[in-house]
Design a protein around this motif. Sequence first.
Motif, PDB file in Angstrom:
ATOM      1  N   GLY A 149     -43.765   3.905 -57.734  1.00  0.00           N
ATOM      2  CA  GLY A 149     -44.562   2.850 -57.903  1.00  0.00           C
ATOM      3  C   GLY A 149     -45.640   2.813 -57.028  1.00  0.00           C
ATOM      4  O   GLY A 149     -47.071   2.578 -57.455  1.00  0.00           O
ATOM      5  N   TYR A 150     -45.583   3.472 -55.978  1.00  0.00           N
ATOM      6  CA  TYR A 150     -46.931   3.578 -54.889  1.00  0.00           C
ATOM      7  C   TYR A 150     -47.885   4.562 -55.571  1.00  0.00           C
ATOM      8  O   TYR A 150     -48.975   4.806 -55.507  1.00  0.00           O
ATOM      9  CB  TYR A 150     -46.545   3.946 -53.424  1.00  0.00           C
ATOM     10  CG  TYR A 150     -45.618   2.878 -53.170  1.00  0.00           C
ATOM     11  CD1 TYR A 150     -45.999   1.393 -53.275  1.00  0.00           C
ATOM     12  CD2 TYR A 150     -44.372   3.163 -52.138  1.00  0.00           C
ATOM     13  CE1 TYR A 150     -45.278   0.321 -52.655  1.00  0.00           C
ATOM     14  CE2 TYR A 150     -43.947   2.073 -51.249  1.00  0.00           C
ATOM     15  CZ  TYR A 150     -44.252   0.816 -51.681  1.00  0.00           C
ATOM     16  OH  TYR A 150     -43.364  -0.215 -51.303  1.00  0.00           O
ATOM     17  N   ASP A 151     -47.143   5.738 -56.250  1.00  0.00           N
ATOM     18  CA  ASP A 151     -48.000   6.683 -56.874  1.00  0.00           C
ATOM     19  C   ASP A 151     -48.853   5.904 -57.992  1.00  0.00           C
ATOM     20  O   ASP A 151     -50.006   6.101 -58.106  1.00  0.00           O
ATOM     21  CB  ASP A 151     -47.025   7.453 -57.516  1.00  0.00           C
ATOM     22  CG  ASP A 151     -46.506   8.470 -56.711  1.00  0.00           C
ATOM     23  OD1 ASP A 151     -47.006   8.736 -55.719  1.00  0.00           O
ATOM     24  OD2 ASP A 151     -45.639   9.375 -57.196  1.00  0.00           O
ATOM     25  N   LYS A 152     -48.417   4.924 -58.918  1.00  0.00           N
ATOM     26  CA  LYS A 152     -49.071   4.252 -59.726  1.00  0.00           C
ATOM     27  C   LYS A 152     -50.294   3.310 -59.002  1.00  0.00           C
ATOM     28  O   LYS A 152     -51.407   3.320 -59.412  1.00  0.00           O
ATOM     29  CB  LYS A 152     -48.135   3.270 -60.353  1.00  0.00           C
ATOM     30  CG  LYS A 152     -48.901   2.200 -61.196  1.00  0.00           C
ATOM     31  CD  LYS A 152     -49.822   2.766 -62.533  1.00  0.00           C
ATOM     32  CE  LYS A 152     -50.443   1.473 -63.303  1.00  0.00           C
ATOM     33  NZ  LYS A 152     -51.369   2.337 -64.155  1.00  0.00           N
ATOM     34  N   LEU A 212     -53.384 -13.436 -64.039  1.00  0.00           N
ATOM     35  CA  LEU A 212     -52.140 -13.960 -64.402  1.00  0.00           C
ATOM     36  C   LEU A 212     -50.892 -13.168 -63.672  1.00  0.00           C
ATOM     37  O   LEU A 212     -50.063 -13.812 -63.362  1.00  0.00           O
ATOM     38  CB  LEU A 212     -51.931 -13.896 -66.059  1.00  0.00           C
ATOM     39  CG  LEU A 212     -53.230 -14.803 -66.558  1.00  0.00           C
ATOM     40  CD1 LEU A 212     -53.042 -14.700 -68.183  1.00  0.00           C
ATOM     41  CD2 LEU A 212     -52.827 -16.393 -66.354  1.00  0.00           C
ATOM     42  N   SER A 213     -50.940 -11.957 -63.644  1.00  0.00           N
ATOM     43  CA  SER A 213     -49.918 -10.956 -63.096  1.00  0.00           C
ATOM     44  C   SER A 213     -49.808 -11.573 -61.573  1.00  0.00           C
ATOM     45  O   SER A 213     -48.613 -11.594 -61.250  1.00  0.00           O
ATOM     46  CB  SER A 213     -50.235  -9.782 -63.174  1.00  0.00           C
ATOM     47  OG  SER A 213     -49.431  -9.023 -62.667  1.00  0.00           O
ATOM     48  N   VAL A 214     -50.838 -11.746 -61.011  1.00  0.00           N
ATOM     49  CA  VAL A 214     -50.719 -12.129 -59.587  1.00  0.00           C
ATOM     50  C   VAL A 214     -50.087 -13.548 -59.332  1.00  0.00           C
ATOM     51  O   VAL A 214     -49.329 -13.867 -58.623  1.00  0.00           O
ATOM     52  CB  VAL A 214     -52.209 -12.092 -58.780  1.00  0.00           C
ATOM     53  CG1 VAL A 214     -52.060 -12.718 -57.494  1.00  0.00           C
ATOM     54  CG2 VAL A 214     -52.589 -10.743 -58.702  1.00  0.00           C
ATOM     55  N   PRO A 221     -43.874  -5.493 -55.026  1.00  0.00           N
ATOM     56  CA  PRO A 221     -45.284  -4.972 -54.410  1.00  0.00           C
ATOM     57  C   PRO A 221     -46.173  -4.373 -55.203  1.00  0.00           C
ATOM     58  O   PRO A 221     -47.612  -4.510 -55.185  1.00  0.00           O
ATOM     59  CB  PRO A 221     -44.797  -4.173 -53.235  1.00  0.00           C
ATOM     60  CG  PRO A 221     -43.494  -3.658 -53.683  1.00  0.00           C
ATOM     61  CD  PRO A 221     -42.809  -4.691 -54.443  1.00  0.00           C
ATOM     62  N   VAL A 222     -45.479  -3.542 -56.142  1.00  0.00           N
ATOM     63  CA  VAL A 222     -46.608  -2.706 -57.053  1.00  0.00           C
ATOM     64  C   VAL A 222     -47.202  -3.606 -58.118  1.00  0.00           C
ATOM     65  O   VAL A 222     -48.421  -3.437 -58.154  1.00  0.00           O
ATOM     66  CB  VAL A 222     -45.533  -1.710 -57.690  1.00  0.00           C
ATOM     67  CG1 VAL A 222     -46.404  -0.911 -58.877  1.00  0.00           C
ATOM     68  CG2 VAL A 222     -44.958  -0.623 -56.758  1.00  0.00           C
ATOM     69  N   LYS A 223     -46.504  -4.503 -58.706  1.00  0.00           N
ATOM     70  CA  LYS A 223     -47.084  -5.550 -59.591  1.00  0.00           C
ATOM     71  C   LYS A 223     -48.152  -6.451 -58.996  1.00  0.00           C
ATOM     72  O   LYS A 223     -49.165  -6.488 -59.503  1.00  0.00           O
ATOM     73  CB  LYS A 223     -46.029  -6.532 -60.094  1.00  0.00           C
ATOM     74  CG  LYS A 223     -46.611  -7.246 -61.250  1.00  0.00           C
ATOM     75  CD  LYS A 223     -45.425  -8.303 -61.929  1.00  0.00           C
ATOM     76  CE  LYS A 223     -45.978  -9.296 -62.941  1.00  0.00           C
ATOM     77  NZ  LYS A 223     -44.784 -10.084 -63.151  1.00  0.00           N
TER      78      LYS A 223
END
Length: 252
Positions: free
Chosen positions: A145-148, A186-188, A206-208
């Motif tokens: 996820g942190y890679d993304k 909207l995602s936040v 955390p990633v999103k």
Amino acid sequence: MSFLQILSDIIGWTYFAAWSISFYPQIYENWKLKNVNGLSVDYVGLNITGYICLCIYSTAGYLDQSLEVGTIHPEDLAFAYHGLLCTIIIIGQMIFYPLGDNKLSIYIIAVLVFLWTLTPIYFLLTQTFDVFHVSVSYNAYRMIGYDKLLISFIKYIPQVYWNYKRKKTLGWNIWVSLLDITGGLLSVLQTIMDQFIQDVNNEINPVKFALGLLTIGFDSILIFQHYFLYPPKKETQVMDYVTMKDNGIDDI
């Protein structure tokens, strides 16, 4: 189901729609121009790796909540795979349409080699083996996820620089950024709302959350470039394009 949960689902599928639709203006732009020189190859090269990471992270978190990667909604999973598919389509366009002097830089190649080397090694080192199954530490999925996140931070920079270098945004469809920033907002909002809903895991994804903030920040820069720094002059752009095509020049 509570009102807040219903509202969260509506916001979630709306962000999915905005982010998903944001791919198609660029795909159409490439098809219309029969040229992909307005889209940074570095951006796309990072994007394909980013969406592979997001698919693995989202699938693992959705299927196994014990991984503690935060709340993964069905729309999060759907967006990850849809983004991967659209990026593959764009790569196909880059194979068939002229690139001009647009190419993958040595710096981005180094980043991709680093990620594709480090992440599998970390996966192997964090596995737990027994007679019946192999278990992977949730930290390994978090690393993906942190890679993304890292890729999302880096990937916008080539496109911002590419626009700056050419002093124009021709070939970059502005609707990509307008829809992208809408999806990010909207995602936040959905991620924040999830913290107030009692029947879901209260740990933030955390990633999103960070992806939404990064999207808002960089899309704001791209929108500023398009409308203020290098405002489109339609007549001039069309004339330049026709002239170059007549002269057999595909680099626009």
